[in-house]
Motif scaffolding. Structure first.
Motif, PDB file in Angstrom:
ATOM      1  N   TRP A  35       0.857  -1.188   0.000  1.00  0.00           N
ATOM      2  CA  TRP A  35       0.000   0.000   0.000  1.00  0.00           C
ATOM      3  C   TRP A  35       0.891   1.234   0.000  1.00  0.00           C
ATOM      4  O   TRP A  35       1.880   1.302   0.739  1.00  0.00           O
ATOM      5  N   THR A  57       6.296  -8.621   6.998  1.00  0.00           N
ATOM      6  CA  THR A  57       5.602  -7.352   6.774  1.00  0.00           C
ATOM      7  C   THR A  57       6.550  -6.191   7.009  1.00  0.00           C
ATOM      8  O   THR A  57       7.492  -6.296   7.801  1.00  0.00           O
ATOM      9  N   TYR A  59       6.570  -1.698   7.257  1.00  0.00           N
ATOM     10  CA  TYR A  59       5.721  -0.523   7.435  1.00  0.00           C
ATOM     11  C   TYR A  59       6.527   0.761   7.345  1.00  0.00           C
ATOM     12  O   TYR A  59       7.698   0.804   7.724  1.00  0.00           O
ATOM     13  N   ILE A  69      -1.054  -4.796   7.624  1.00  0.00           N
ATOM     14  CA  ILE A  69      -1.329  -5.349   6.297  1.00  0.00           C
ATOM     15  C   ILE A  69      -1.430  -6.856   6.402  1.00  0.00           C
ATOM     16  O   ILE A  69      -0.614  -7.507   7.056  1.00  0.00           O
ATOM     17  N   LEU A  80      -5.681  -3.556   4.465  1.00  0.00           N
ATOM     18  CA  LEU A  80      -4.925  -2.629   5.289  1.00  0.00           C
ATOM     19  C   LEU A  80      -5.847  -2.158   6.409  1.00  0.00           C
ATOM     20  O   LEU A  80      -6.785  -1.400   6.168  1.00  0.00           O
ATOM     21  N   CYS A  95      -3.136   0.355  -3.781  1.00  0.00           N
ATOM     22  CA  CYS A  95      -2.488  -0.936  -3.601  1.00  0.00           C
ATOM     23  C   CYS A  95      -1.638  -1.229  -4.830  1.00  0.00           C
ATOM     24  O   CYS A  95      -1.926  -0.745  -5.928  1.00  0.00           O
TER      25      CYS A  95
END
Length: 125
Positions: A35, A57, A59, A69, A80, A95
């Motif tokens: 995202w 993941t 971020y 996510i 999300l 996305c």
């Protein structure tokens, strides 16, 4: 692969929203998904990414601890979850997906070949 983002809307500060990105036309489980967001007058910003394995993941610093996510490969969808939203989270959220992402380029939008159309999130103070 085609991506369709949804779930945006207007929410008060401190509230939550969940964005969805439905994929079609490809082997979704092989793709790294991410995202990004872009606020008016600002550059595109990395928000989160999830590797094809589904276990790793990543971020952006501004959302770490507030956003999550996840993916459901059976439904070809990535989510999300956005909690504790702030006015500065206001942006169009996109996305993205790609099957050839390496770790060092995961936060770079230009690394992704496939993009959804964007969904607007507005957080009021």
């Amino acid at each position: 692969v085609q991506l369709q983002a949804s779930g945006g809307g207007l929410v008060q500060a401190g509230g939550s929203l969940r964005l969805s990105c439905a994929a079609s036309g490809g082997t979704f489980r092989r793709y790294t998904v991410a995202w990004f967001r872009q606020a008016p007058g600002k550059e595109r910003e990395f928000v989160a990414a999830l590797r094809s394995s589904g276990s790793a993941t990543y971020y952006g610093d501004s959302v770490k601890g507030r956003f999550a996510i996840t993916r459901d490969n059976a439904k070809n969808t990535v989510y999300l979850q956005m909690d504790s939203l702030k006015p500065e989270d206001t942006a169009v959220y996109y996305c993205a997906a790609d099957s050839q992402i390496i770790l060092s380029s995961m936060r770079m939008g230009d690394s992704y070949d496939y993009w959804g159309q964007g969904t607007l999130v507005t957080v009021s103070s």
